[in-house]
Design an enzyme around this catalytic site. Sequence first.
Site, mmCIF file in Angstrom:
data_model
loop_
_atom_site.group_PDB
_atom_site.id
_atom_site.type_symbol
_atom_site.label_atom_id
_atom_site.label_comp_id
_atom_site.label_asym_id
_atom_site.label_seq_id
_atom_site.Cartn_x
_atom_site.Cartn_y
_atom_site.Cartn_z
ATOM 1 N N GLU A 1 -3.826 2.154 0.191
ATOM 2 C CA GLU A 1 -3.654 1.095 1.204
ATOM 3 C C GLU A 1 -2.686 1.861 2.686
ATOM 4 O O GLU A 1 -1.717 1.527 2.920
ATOM 5 C CB GLU A 1 -2.553 0.037 0.805
ATOM 6 C CG GLU A 1 -2.962 -0.860 -0.417
ATOM 7 C CD GLU A 1 -2.083 -1.544 -1.108
ATOM 8 O OE1 GLU A 1 -0.956 -1.482 -0.624
ATOM 9 O OE2 GLU A 1 -2.451 -2.433 -1.875
ATOM 10 N N PRO A 2 -3.659 2.799 3.181
ATOM 11 C CA PRO A 2 -2.907 3.343 4.303
ATOM 12 C C PRO A 2 -2.708 2.544 5.602
ATOM 13 O O PRO A 2 -3.611 1.742 5.880
ATOM 14 C CB PRO A 2 -3.760 4.627 4.790
ATOM 15 C CG PRO A 2 -5.150 4.189 4.279
ATOM 16 C CD PRO A 2 -5.115 3.223 3.040
ATOM 17 N N TYR B 1 14.881 2.829 12.824
ATOM 18 C CA TYR B 1 14.827 3.826 11.774
ATOM 19 C C TYR B 1 15.200 5.343 12.379
ATOM 20 O O TYR B 1 15.107 6.224 11.751
ATOM 21 C CB TYR B 1 13.531 4.244 11.195
ATOM 22 C CG TYR B 1 12.726 2.982 11.040
ATOM 23 C CD1 TYR B 1 13.213 1.895 9.957
ATOM 24 C CD2 TYR B 1 11.655 2.497 11.709
ATOM 25 C CE1 TYR B 1 12.228 0.883 9.791
ATOM 26 C CE2 TYR B 1 11.017 1.223 11.467
ATOM 27 C CZ TYR B 1 11.426 0.559 10.526
ATOM 28 O OH TYR B 1 10.658 -0.734 10.200
ATOM 29 N N ARG C 1 -0.190 3.631 8.603
ATOM 30 C CA ARG C 1 0.264 4.430 9.503
ATOM 31 C C ARG C 1 -0.684 5.753 9.554
ATOM 32 O O ARG C 1 -0.911 6.238 10.894
ATOM 33 C CB ARG C 1 1.708 5.182 9.015
ATOM 34 C CG ARG C 1 2.331 5.942 9.953
ATOM 35 C CD ARG C 1 3.381 6.604 9.271
ATOM 36 N NE ARG C 1 4.531 5.841 8.604
ATOM 37 C CZ ARG C 1 5.409 5.009 8.999
ATOM 38 N NH1 ARG C 1 5.908 5.374 10.234
ATOM 39 N NH2 ARG C 1 6.214 4.260 8.122
ATOM 40 N N TYR D 1 3.119 0.346 13.820
ATOM 41 C CA TYR D 1 4.198 -0.259 13.740
ATOM 42 C C TYR D 1 5.078 -0.284 15.004
ATOM 43 O O TYR D 1 6.147 -0.273 15.356
ATOM 44 C CB TYR D 1 5.297 0.358 12.718
ATOM 45 C CG TYR D 1 4.691 0.150 11.138
ATOM 46 C CD1 TYR D 1 4.440 -1.067 10.625
ATOM 47 C CD2 TYR D 1 4.230 1.324 10.808
ATOM 48 C CE1 TYR D 1 3.921 -0.918 9.418
ATOM 49 C CE2 TYR D 1 3.541 1.560 9.340
ATOM 50 C CZ TYR D 1 3.415 0.354 8.830
ATOM 51 O OH TYR D 1 2.967 0.302 7.462
ATOM 52 N N GLY E 1 1.666 4.934 2.293
ATOM 53 C CA GLY E 1 2.763 5.491 2.630
ATOM 54 C C GLY E 1 2.516 7.046 3.136
ATOM 55 O O GLY E 1 3.478 7.697 3.187
ATOM 56 N N CYS F 1 19.877 -5.151 26.466
ATOM 57 C CA CYS F 1 21.145 -5.191 26.567
ATOM 58 C C CYS F 1 21.809 -4.776 25.186
ATOM 59 O O CYS F 1 22.087 -5.504 24.317
ATOM 60 C CB CYS F 1 21.744 -6.217 27.167
ATOM 61 S SG CYS F 1 21.193 -6.429 28.916
ATOM 62 N N GLU F 2 21.509 -3.712 24.716
ATOM 63 C CA GLU F 2 21.927 -3.200 23.433
ATOM 64 C C GLU F 2 21.893 -1.603 23.495
ATOM 65 O O GLU F 2 20.912 -0.983 23.937
ATOM 66 C CB GLU F 2 20.764 -3.521 22.069
ATOM 67 C CG GLU F 2 20.510 -4.997 21.992
ATOM 68 C CD GLU F 2 20.901 -5.264 20.421
ATOM 69 O OE1 GLU F 2 21.177 -4.249 19.664
ATOM 70 O OE2 GLU F 2 20.125 -6.084 20.106
HETATM 71 N N1 LLP Z 1 1.109 -1.283 1.346
HETATM 72 C C1 LLP Z 1 1.951 -2.106 1.359
HETATM 73 C C2 LLP Z 1 2.205 -3.091 0.038
HETATM 74 C C3 LLP Z 1 3.046 -2.138 2.175
HETATM 75 O O1 LLP Z 1 4.016 -2.818 2.336
HETATM 76 C C4 LLP Z 1 2.741 -1.145 3.161
HETATM 77 C C5 LLP Z 1 3.856 -0.727 4.444
HETATM 78 C C6 LLP Z 1 1.889 -0.209 3.285
HETATM 79 C C7 LLP Z 1 0.639 -0.446 2.312
HETATM 80 C C8 LLP Z 1 1.338 0.733 4.469
HETATM 81 O O2 LLP Z 1 2.268 1.835 4.419
HETATM 82 P P1 LLP Z 1 2.021 3.142 5.586
HETATM 83 O O3 LLP Z 1 1.014 3.597 4.992
HETATM 84 O O4 LLP Z 1 1.844 2.353 6.795
HETATM 85 O O5 LLP Z 1 3.252 3.770 5.404
HETATM 86 N N2 LLP Z 1 7.990 -0.539 9.680
HETATM 87 C C9 LLP Z 1 8.013 0.745 9.104
HETATM 88 C C10 LLP Z 1 6.903 0.789 8.023
HETATM 89 C C11 LLP Z 1 7.141 -0.387 7.145
HETATM 90 C C12 LLP Z 1 5.976 -0.271 6.117
HETATM 91 C C13 LLP Z 1 6.007 -1.668 5.389
HETATM 92 N N3 LLP Z 1 4.848 -1.568 4.130
HETATM 93 C C14 LLP Z 1 7.974 1.915 10.248
HETATM 94 O O6 LLP Z 1 7.636 1.548 11.369
HETATM 95 O O7 LLP Z 1 8.138 3.005 9.929
#
Ligand code: LLP
Length: 411
Positions: A273-274, A316, A276, A370, A237, A341-342
Amino acid sequence: MIAYRGGRLQLEGLPAKRLAARFGTPLYVYSRKTVLEKLARMRAAFGGLSPLICYALKANSNRAFCRILSGAGCGAEVVSGGEILRALAAGFKPGTIVYSGVGKTREEIRLALRRKIMAFNVESREELFAIEREAAKLRIVAPISPRINADIKAGTHPHVATGEAGNKFGVSPEEALIITRQALRSRHLRVVGLQSHLGSQIASLRPYRELLSALERLAAALKGSGTALEFLDIGGGFAVDYDEGGKILDLRGLASLAKKTMKACPGARLVIEPGRYLSADAGVLLSRALYRKESFGRKFLIVDAAMNDLARPALYGAKHPVWPEKKDGKREKTDVVGPICESADFLARGIWLPKTMPGDLIAVSKAGAYGFSMSSQYNSRPRAAEILIENGKARLVRQRETLKELLGPEI
Ligand code: LLP
């Protein structure tokens, strides 16, 4: 990975024009150097804590891209059988794979058990029993870590908040204790850790501080119960700066908060768990302008990439920087839109771009997370090609889908 040199747009030192001519557009371009830089920065921020970094495959699950991270010693966070297979194919060690998700099927559970992953992040009591049954059939012990939803407001886009009451994810701390007791009674379950994921694109330390104390409280409650926690997993996150000047997470600050918690849990390792953070900056979506149009006083630049290639702006309201091929020239306020077409099909809205003509390129940056992984064939558009730049050389890592492939699976 993106810059102008001599007025020309370059991706990791290679002219965007040459890449587009060689591989076509729309094109996802990844940089090995940037991924490794981000990983090094993350490791430096956490210092001696040396967490196990389980890369969240969903952000970008291209095999060549993932290989960079497995090769650099990362583990993986997965959410489906498909991601387990991808993680293994990319060289992640089974013992470093954690598996989350509220809807793991029997087949997926069996696959994960057979491959001996590090832990199942258990999201409900029913799932716990399903894992137990499958483990019993295989006569093995399943390693589990309850996924905790401690009702913490992540302060992020509602679509990507996961650790609050009302979300489908995880179990309450009280339920986690019940799950743990249940597991202690089973010959086929072993609680090895506690896991949580607050949501995505979080720029403030406050939710992490709350999460760490919730995990600490829970770990304390488990002391003496016969459960030896091997890890505490605080999920991912960590925000990146999309619209330049935005806020990002203070990783060093997070590390010092985590240090205190880990001290209170001797014998346990920190897991993060990174997704992004490691991948967003390492990818660019390259696209070519098709037409210009002015309607009711609003200017549109129509390009060959669309929301099926990059869904984030539509889903988003995400703001990705747009880099025109020609940096100079009189700027005009423009929407950059795709052919779908949106009306939600835009890559950027109301941005100031130098006059861009049909045939010119634009690059949408910070698209390594993503981006392709959320792409679809909507409007029957074949998915884009993906290339990886390593040591100054570009190579194709996923072929552009063909029109023929669109109909392939249909009977
Ligand atoms: N761990 C778990 C259990 C998760 O569900 C996720 C993301 C992560 C780690 C990694 O999160 P990050 O570090 O990437 O923020 N499609 C959306 C983001 C959805 C994230 C879903 N879960 C976007 O494009 O912003």
